[in-house]
Enzyme design. Structure first.
Site, PDB file in Angstrom:
ATOM      1  N   CYS A   1       0.819  -1.222   0.000  1.00 32.45           N
ATOM      2  CA  CYS A   1       0.000   0.000   0.000  1.00 32.45           C
ATOM      3  C   CYS A   1       0.851   1.269   0.000  1.00 32.45           C
ATOM      4  CB  CYS A   1      -0.976  -0.006   1.171  1.00 32.45           C
ATOM      5  SG  CYS A   1      -0.209  -0.073   2.805  1.00 32.45           S
TER       6      CYS A   1
ATOM      7  N   HIS B   1      -2.718   1.465   6.573  1.00 32.84           N
ATOM      8  CA  HIS B   1      -3.120   1.275   5.178  1.00 32.84           C
ATOM      9  C   HIS B   1      -3.602   2.613   4.643  1.00 32.84           C
ATOM     10  CE1 HIS B   1      -4.230  -1.119   1.674  1.00 32.84           C
ATOM     11  NE2 HIS B   1      -5.297  -0.344   1.567  1.00 32.84           N
TER      12      HIS B   1
ATOM     13  N   HIS C   1      -6.121   2.002  -4.298  1.00 32.32           N
ATOM     14  CA  HIS C   1      -5.105   1.555  -3.338  1.00 32.32           C
ATOM     15  C   HIS C   1      -4.593   0.184  -3.735  1.00 32.32           C
ATOM     16  CE1 HIS C   1      -7.843  -1.340  -1.052  1.00 32.32           C
ATOM     17  NE2 HIS C   1      -8.634  -0.781  -1.945  1.00 32.32           N
TER      18      HIS C   1
END
Length: 626
Positions: A537, A586, A598
């Site tokens: 991420c 994240h 993402h």
């Protein structure tokens, strides 16, 4: 069904729509011996999901063994299809029906809409047409998932249709017409989306030779080729239509003689050639990381720095001239051998400082070592002379200093310059930048006030101790250089402006989103930070923002510390989530309509909804990096 003989401990995090990876519990009976319902987790549930999946009712990509909302919904759909009471509970009757009847989910008729969850020949046909048009580049598997949905959306957008992601009659009709016209358009002089053949191959070859197209020459005009055409058109001052018309092809051919001898090593390159390049850069002091044979953003930055030093175009591409200059130990320019930047010491630095002092940007005594004050003086001079602002004494910077006849117009000293040693009592923007870096790595929790007090000194001492530096609380060249290496970014404070980093003036939100969307489908790889390697991420965010000149630290926690909070996200902001550990772990880029792009651990690079049952409760907030 056979009784389960082996238990597998499947651990992990909760994922979308309430599906979780958990450890099976309890003693297991043969499939069909007990009623299954929401909340249960064992091998029987996994077998139930396998059967429902085979019949087209369970559409999640993995049978997890956990009976959540997706499984409940799949059971309800099956019960409705076979005429059982719709409860969402896998009763004995339901399990027997699953075992004794085919009851496969019927494919939609030609009048129905194809959408996520649809399966069968019609989906196969749809994917084949999308692939022929350059919108879909994955396996034609007859399963309508998120990748197919994204491809449909792209086509709908280009075709001027309502962008729903559902393949309705209008979309399928337009797609069929597009395929038909593209197949019959070989006599047209314009080359555009959906076309295939030798003309496209020739176009891609020419674009690749000029550095606009960095993928396989496959003779298929898709989104990547279109973007390459637009980039060439922009550089050539043409209308950016993405269609290779007569004018575009003519200009492209006119410049054929300027075709470079080699495309060089660039982002995404791998292998021994990259390892050799990294080793030479490391030997020369430009690259301080592992020699891994992967050309990423850090290697690109090192190449750019070297090119600036020796007076080559700072493209970040290691072409023949760059590699020749790297290998050369001779030459008339001392700057070919000596890199003057933060951490440099000696008479060459003293000479640089005296020249900067004469130029009016360096306000203290020459010390012979290159620290943050010298770096700021170099930047001020470069800005005043309209040079590339790097903070490194490049060849063009030294040439400009040598040819200087009068002082440059730069901001006068504010009394905040204490030399290249930052210590207790120092104040100003450089101290604020120091605090920003210490905060990014979790060692400083005080205000970014530019005042080097007890809290800042203690944070510096802790950092020095952890990195086996002299623990004196004084920030000299060794500590400053190690800080830059540890945070992996150039800081969040710009002494020339209060609006962000100096590179943000060229920032384009639309380009950021466009760049990010190119990588949809790239797999998730822990520690990955390139499209060829895969992304995690934070690696995805660092890579995409770097393309817009925005340097971010490498972890989500560090990003959270250095980005600016906003009350609600705007397009281009980073949205943060708390997943497997406390704090930001994240993140993704907000793209509008409550959605973000993402790199998900189970999906790769994808687009998700903030209101999703997994992401919504884990949302921490949005912050701005530009």
């Amino acid at each position: 069904m056979q009784p389960s003989l082996v238990k597998k401990a499947i651990t992990g995090s909760a994922f979308v729509a309430g599906v979780m990876f958990v450890q099976p519990d309890g003693a297991e009976a043969a499939f069909g011996d007990q009623e299954l319902k929401k909340g249960m987790n064992n091998q029987d549930v996994k077998e139930l999901q396998d059967v429902l999946k085979a019949k087209g009712y369970f559409t999640y990509h993995t049978s997890t063994g956990y009976y959540g909302p997706i499984t409940e919904d799949a059971v309800s759909q099956f019960q409705q299809a076979v005429g059982l009471k719709v409860s969402g509970i896998a009763t004995t009757d339901t399990l027997q029906a699953l075992g004794s009847r085919t009851a496969a989910k019927s494919e939609p008729s030609s009048s129905n809409v194809l959408q996520v969850g649809s399966r069968g020949q019609q989906v196969t046909n749809l994917q084949s047409k999308l692939k022929a048009e350059g919108y879909y580049s994955y396996n034609v598997d007859g399963i309508y998932g998120q990748i197919t949905q994204n491809a449909v959306k792209e086509f709908q957008r280009d075709a001027g249709l309502s962008v729903t992601g559902k393949a309705d009659a209008a979309t399928i009709s337009a797609l069929s017409g597009s395929v038909s016209s593209s197949n019959s358009s070989s006599t047209s002089s314009d080359i555009s989306i959906g076309m295939r053949g030798s003309a496209v191959t020739d176009l891609q070859t020419k674009l690749k030779a000029k550095g606009y197209y960095n993928y396989n020459v496959d003779g298929i005009f898709g989104q990547i080729t279109k973007k390459a055409v637009q980039e060439f058109q922009k550089a050539a001052g043409l209308s950016q239509t993405g269609v290779a018309d007569n004018n575009t092809l003519s200009v492209l051919s006119e410049k054929e003689a300027a075709k470079p001898a080699t495309s060089g090593l660039t982002i995404g390159s791998r292998g021994s050639s990259v390892s050799n390049l990294q080793q030479i850069l490391k030997n020369r002091g430009y690259y301080n990381y592992a020699v891994d044979g992967i050309f990423g953003s850090i290697t690109q930055k090192a190449v750019k720095e070297f090119q600036s030093i020796v007076g080559l175009p700072a493209t970040g591409i290691a072409d023949d001239s760059t590699i020749d200059a790297l290998k050369s130990r001779g030459g008339s320019s001392q700057q070919t051998e000596t890199v003057l930047k933060v951490g440099s010491t000696g008479s060459a630095v003293t000479d640089l400082q005296n020249k900067l002092k004469k130029a009016g940007t360096f306000h203290v005594e020459a010390t012979g070592y290159f620290g943050p004050v010298t770096e700021k003086a170099v930047k001020d001079f470069q800005k005043a002379k309209k040079l590339q602002v790097t903070g490194t004494a490049t060849k063009e910077t030294m040439d400009a200093l040598d040819g200087l006849t009068e002082k440059v117009n730069s901001s006068p000293s504010t009394g905040e310059d204490h030399g290249d040693l930052l210590k207790k009592g120092s104040t100003g923007t450089l101290v604020k930048e120091l605090q920003s870096k210490l905060k990014a790595i979790g060692l400083y929790s005080g205000p970014l006030d530019g005042d080097f007090g007890n809290g800042t000194e203690q944070a510096v001492r802790t950092f020095q101790s952890r990195n086996k530096l002299t623990v004196d609380g004084v920030v000299g060249p060794a500590t400053w250089g190690k800080l830059k290496q540890s945070t992996g970014y150039e800081g969040n404070v710009n002494e020339d402006s209060t609006s962000g980093s100096s590179s943000s003036s060229d920032f384009s939100v639309m380009d950021l989103i466009a760049d990010a969307s190119v990588y949809i489908g790239v797999p998730y790889v822990w520690g990955g930070d390139t499209p060829t390697q895969g992304f995690d991420c934070s690696g995805f965010l660092v890579y995409v923002f770097n393309k817009q000149g925005i340097s971010l630290p490498r972890t989500m926690a560090q990003m959270w510390n250095v980005t600016t909070p906003v009350s609600s996200p705007s397009v281009g902001d980073i949205v943060y989530f708390e997943t497997y550990k406390p704090g930001a772990s994240h993140g993704g880029i907000y793209i509008g309509n409550n959605k973000f792009i993402h790199a998900g651990s189970s999906t790769g690079v994808t687009i998700s909804d903030l209101d999703n049952s997994y992401w919504a409760p884990r949302y921490l907030g949005a912050k701005r990096a530009h």
